[in-house]
Design an enzyme around this catalytic site. Structure first.
Site, PDB file in Angstrom:
ATOM      1  N   GLU A  36      35.093  29.311  40.415  1.00 61.24           N
ATOM      2  CA  GLU A  36      35.778  30.554  40.061  1.00 61.24           C
ATOM      3  C   GLU A  36      36.788  31.025  41.117  1.00 61.24           C
ATOM      4  O   GLU A  36      37.924  31.354  40.763  1.00 61.24           O
ATOM      5  CB  GLU A  36      34.745  31.644  39.756  1.00 61.24           C
ATOM      6  CG  GLU A  36      34.039  31.382  38.427  1.00 61.24           C
ATOM      7  CD  GLU A  36      32.736  32.154  38.247  1.00 61.24           C
ATOM      8  OE1 GLU A  36      32.438  33.032  39.076  1.00 61.24           O
ATOM      9  OE2 GLU A  36      32.024  31.874  37.273  1.00 61.24           O
ATOM     10  N   LYS A  85      23.653  34.070  32.068  1.00 62.71           N
ATOM     11  CA  LYS A  85      24.133  33.173  33.121  1.00 62.71           C
ATOM     12  C   LYS A  85      23.374  33.405  34.428  1.00 62.71           C
ATOM     13  O   LYS A  85      23.142  32.490  35.195  1.00 62.71           O
ATOM     14  CB  LYS A  85      25.622  33.417  33.340  1.00 62.71           C
ATOM     15  CG  LYS A  85      26.270  32.533  34.374  1.00 62.71           C
ATOM     16  CD  LYS A  85      27.763  32.781  34.381  1.00 62.71           C
ATOM     17  CE  LYS A  85      28.478  32.165  35.540  1.00 62.71           C
ATOM     18  NZ  LYS A  85      29.869  32.646  35.576  1.00 62.71           N
ATOM     19  N   ASP A 134      36.642  31.268  31.350  1.00 65.39           N
ATOM     20  CA  ASP A 134      35.782  31.888  32.361  1.00 65.39           C
ATOM     21  C   ASP A 134      34.525  32.310  31.623  1.00 65.39           C
ATOM     22  O   ASP A 134      34.520  33.291  30.894  1.00 65.39           O
ATOM     23  CB  ASP A 134      36.508  33.096  32.972  1.00 65.39           C
ATOM     24  CG  ASP A 134      35.592  33.955  33.850  1.00 65.39           C
ATOM     25  OD1 ASP A 134      34.453  33.535  34.129  1.00 65.39           O
ATOM     26  OD2 ASP A 134      36.037  35.045  34.242  1.00 65.39           O
ATOM     27  N   ASP A 138      34.844  38.647  44.783  1.00 64.46           N
ATOM     28  CA  ASP A 138      34.542  38.707  43.343  1.00 64.46           C
ATOM     29  C   ASP A 138      33.265  39.506  43.112  1.00 64.46           C
ATOM     30  O   ASP A 138      32.164  39.039  43.386  1.00 64.46           O
ATOM     31  CB  ASP A 138      34.384  37.268  42.813  1.00 64.46           C
ATOM     32  CG  ASP A 138      34.051  37.227  41.312  1.00 64.46           C
ATOM     33  OD1 ASP A 138      33.786  38.290  40.711  1.00 64.46           O
ATOM     34  OD2 ASP A 138      34.054  36.112  40.750  1.00 64.46           O
TER      35      ASP A 138
HETATM   36  P1  ADP Z   1      31.365  38.791  35.149  1.00 62.47           P
HETATM   37  O1  ADP Z   1      32.135  37.951  36.097  1.00 62.47           O
HETATM   38  O2  ADP Z   1      29.988  39.106  35.619  1.00 62.47           O
HETATM   39  O3  ADP Z   1      31.374  38.305  33.740  1.00 62.47           O
HETATM   40  P2  ADP Z   1      33.436  40.890  35.012  1.00 62.47           P
HETATM   41  O4  ADP Z   1      34.395  40.406  36.013  1.00 62.47           O
HETATM   42  O5  ADP Z   1      33.870  40.940  33.609  1.00 62.47           O
HETATM   43  O6  ADP Z   1      32.032  40.214  35.151  1.00 62.47           O
HETATM   44  O7  ADP Z   1      32.974  42.356  35.485  1.00 62.47           O
HETATM   45  C1  ADP Z   1      32.082  43.082  34.739  1.00 62.47           C
HETATM   46  C2  ADP Z   1      31.673  44.296  35.528  1.00 62.47           C
HETATM   47  O8  ADP Z   1      32.814  45.063  35.863  1.00 62.47           O
HETATM   48  C3  ADP Z   1      30.766  45.207  34.710  1.00 62.47           C
HETATM   49  O9  ADP Z   1      29.712  45.659  35.518  1.00 62.47           O
HETATM   50  C4  ADP Z   1      31.694  46.342  34.339  1.00 62.47           C
HETATM   51  O10 ADP Z   1      30.982  47.547  34.161  1.00 62.47           O
HETATM   52  C5  ADP Z   1      32.579  46.409  35.550  1.00 62.47           C
HETATM   53  N1  ADP Z   1      33.848  47.089  35.294  1.00 62.47           N
HETATM   54  C6  ADP Z   1      34.784  46.799  34.367  1.00 62.47           C
HETATM   55  N2  ADP Z   1      35.792  47.690  34.417  1.00 62.47           N
HETATM   56  C7  ADP Z   1      35.481  48.568  35.423  1.00 62.47           C
HETATM   57  C8  ADP Z   1      36.115  49.728  35.973  1.00 62.47           C
HETATM   58  N3  ADP Z   1      37.277  50.168  35.497  1.00 62.47           N
HETATM   59  N4  ADP Z   1      35.495  50.370  36.985  1.00 62.47           N
HETATM   60  C9  ADP Z   1      34.317  49.934  37.473  1.00 62.47           C
HETATM   61  N5  ADP Z   1      33.685  48.864  36.997  1.00 62.47           N
HETATM   62  C10 ADP Z   1      34.245  48.176  35.987  1.00 62.47           C
HETATM   63 MG    MG Z   2      33.345  36.600  36.822  1.00 60.18          MG
END
Ligand code: ADP
Ligand code: MG
Length: 607
Positions: free
Chosen positions: A167, A70, A8, A189
């Site tokens: 995704e 990205k 991912d 998502d």
């Molecule tokens: P991406 O798909 O953009 O790579 P992710 O699915 O890894 O992203 O999500 C990242 C986002 O999730 C970030 O903004 C991060 O701050 C937020 N995040 C991660 N854990 C938590 C949490 N426990 N509570 C709120 N937001 C969270």
């Molecule tokens: Mg993602």
């Protein structure tokens, strides 16, 4: 041949997984984490950091740290073909966007390649064998050039992409193995930079994406920014500190805001403390409650409702038709987001698979399918935008409607606009607007040697084919002579084959020197682990109550933290080790003092 891993490649975080004994399992990185921040930093001396180390030194090196690239690959949205959406696609499509660091320009493809290189190397370390093939996930909205850009990035990193998977489809796959009967699923998502909502149908081993929608400018980053704004305001009001003018301070406050945001997913309030250097003798802290945070971001949360309703309408469904809601993306841990999902659908969302790992796990399952290890699952994806060509009068003539299942082949007949025309220009477009000029150009080619005839008499068949990777081939055939021309759509943004070769070469050379730099990286990770430990310990120290000794030890740790960040930003191997060791001993000292204070307090209570 080695295993096919699932990746991912996220805007904020990237994750890898593989199939082990028929089950998808996360591949931890060298740091031992499931998530690798999609962050690349350029230190001095040709040092490059990727992941947690890069993110940790960002405060000291804000201008040479690259985040969220990205998003720059130009994520698109097929939402209600609104002007804003389409023009933003067009703006980003050229993708001449580059990040310039020390006079060298890097494309999003190159930066993504650096992230994939680390994922590959770490997976090889973990699995103990070489990894050359991967299934990589992309947003359902990614258009042809963005998909191609993703494959190019992988190639540069030395990975062959066996399949690109959307995704939401991957997320459904991760849950899908548990689901026997047909189901209509909504995948929600919310990641760091974007919101994607998709409606999928599962039945008899087939996954079909019915509709996709979303917002490419809505994600955790926006919540961080809001909270950062609140924090800046409060520190200004309560402590007369300006945290908004210096890039390093801005980065620091963003980081504090993100940490606080995550805590607010499980706590009702959070205390945000500034490092000592801001203190003028005292610890500057402010408190934010979950309620305040939710109120300040209510409009962001609200925006998701509209996109979700759009997706349902596109799929011709009511919320009552949904059987399952699957939550994806770290941001879906925010209680207000879950509340909205519940209110909107009346269903309790599925979240028992970690929302930030579920996509990678699904990608691993797809890898298992391709390797023949998993059976009875087939994927059906849809094209996010309509495809067609420019027709008479500058109109857009659609050949494939958006949300059509892929792979697919569709054709349409066109004719000559002028008498005795012997050549026809085929202008291939993608988008939802009526005028050709308002959509984005995917490519152009010419069909020559058409039989000269009166206007409207020629019969030219234009066929579009979208393969399983979502890559588009277009052909035009004069049906009278069977003369034919075919192109694989060349993206405007994709680098030329020579450029890819050059980057491949560079990366090969790099890999050699990167191997030598391995030790440096491990030292950096060690130093960064101390930063992490410092964060936690400083939190504990703040609770320990006023004490001269602790205050001094805290200051030593903070000095150590700054030194480590500076060393990482400078990329000086020796300095990193020395600063790391200094911080380690400052931490030991502080840890002892905190423990002593704590047991003294317990004794005090007991007495
Ligand atoms: P991406 O798909 O953009 O790579 P992710 O699915 O890894 O992203 O999500 C990242 C986002 O999730 C970030 O903004 C991060 O701050 C937020 N995040 C991660 N854990 C938590 C949490 N426990 N509570 C709120 N937001 C969270
Ligand atoms: Mg993602």
């Amino acid at each position: 041949m080695g295993p096919i891993i699932g990746i991912d490649l996220g805007t904020t975080n990237s994750v890898a997984a593989y199939m082990k004994d028929g089950q998808p399992v996360i591949i931890p990185n060298l740091e031992g984490d499931a998530l690798t921040p999609s962050v690349v930093a350029f230190a001095r001396d040709d040092h490059r950091w990727v992941g947690r180390v890069a993110r940790a030194q960002a405060v000291a090196n804000p201008l040479r740290t690259v985040f969220s690239v990205k998003r720059r690959m130009g994520r698109t949205c097929s939402a209600p073909a609104s002007e804003a959406v389409i023009s933003s696609i067009k703006r980003q499509m050229g993708s001449d966007y580059v990040v310039t660091v020390d006079g060298r320009a890097y494309t999003p493809v190159e930066i993504s390649a650096m992230i994939l290189e680390k994922i590959k190397a770490d997976a090889e370390t973990f699995l103990g064998e070489s990894v050359e093939r991967a299934v990589i996930t992309v947003p359902a909205y990614f258009n042809d050039s963005q998909r191609r850009a993703t494959k190019d990035a992988a190639a540069i990193a030395g990975l062959e992409v066996v399949r690109l998977v959307n995704e939401p489809t991957a997320a459904a796959l991760a849950y899908g193995l548990d689901i026997e009967k047909a189901h209509t699923i909504l995948v929600w998502d919310l990641g760091g930079g974007t919101f994607d909502v998709s409606v999928l149908e599962l039945g008899e081993g087939v996954f079909e994406v019915k509709a996709v929608n979303g917002n490419t400018h809505l994600g955790g980053d926006d919540y961080d920014q809001r909270l950062a704004g609140m924090l800046v305001q409060r520190f200004r009001d309560d402590w007369h500190i300006d945290l908004d003018s210096d890039p390093a301070d801005q980065r620091l406050i963003r980081q504090l805001a993100e940490d606080a945001k995550m805590k607010l997913s499980t706590q009702l309030d959070v205390r945000v403390v500034l490092p000592h250097s801001f203190g003028r003798g005292s610890r500057c802290a402010v408190t934010v409650t979950r309620d305040e945070f939710e109120k300040a971001t209510a409009d962001l949360t609200e925006k998701m409702a509209a996109s979700a309703q759009c997706a349902l309408a596109d799929a011709g469904l009511d919320p009552a038709d949904l059987d399952r809601i699957v939550l994806v993306g770290g941001m879906t841990r925010m209680p207000a987001v879950r509340r909205l999902v519940r209110e909107l659908t009346g269903l309790e969302p599925y979240a028992h698979i970690d929302p930030d790992q579920v996509v990678a796990l699904g990608a691993a399952i797809q890898a298992g399918v391709l390797a023949g290890e998993v059976r009875n699952v087939t994927l059906v994806d849809v094209t996010p935008l309509s495809l067609g060509i420019e027709s008479l009068g500058g109109l857009f003539a659609r050949v494939i409607e958006r949300n059509t299942s892929v792979p697919t082949t569709k054709s349409r007949l066109f004719t000559n606009a002028r008498d005795d025309q012997t050549a026809m220009d085929v202008h291939v477009l993608q988008g939802e607007r009526a005028l050709a000029a308002d959509n984005m150009t995917l490519g152009r080619f010419q069909l020559s040697d058409i039989t000269p005839q009166a206007r409207g008499e020629a019969k030219v068949e234009v066929a579009f084919e979208i393969d399983a990777n979502g890559i588009i081939h277009v052909s035009a055939t004069d049906l009278q002579t069977a003369t034919s021309q075919r192109i694989r759509v060349d993206s405007a943004s994709g680098p030329s084959p020579e450029a890819v070769d050059r980057m491949l070469d560079e990366s090969r050379q790099r890999m050699e020197s990167d191997r030598r730099k391995r030790e440096d990286i491990e030292n950096a990770i060690r130093a960064e682990n101390f930063l992490h430990a410092a964060d936690e310990l400083l939190g504990e120290a703040a609770q320990a109550g006023p004490s001269q000794v602790i205050a001094r030890a805290v200051q030593a740790v903070e000095t150590g933290v700054l030194a480590v960040r500076d060393a990482l930003a400078a990329g000086e191997a020796k300095q990193i080790v020395t600063a790391g060791e200094a911080l380690e001993s400052a931490l030991k000292k502080l840890s002892t003092e905190v423990k002593t204070a704590r047991s003294a307090a317990t004794r005090g209570r007991a007495a």
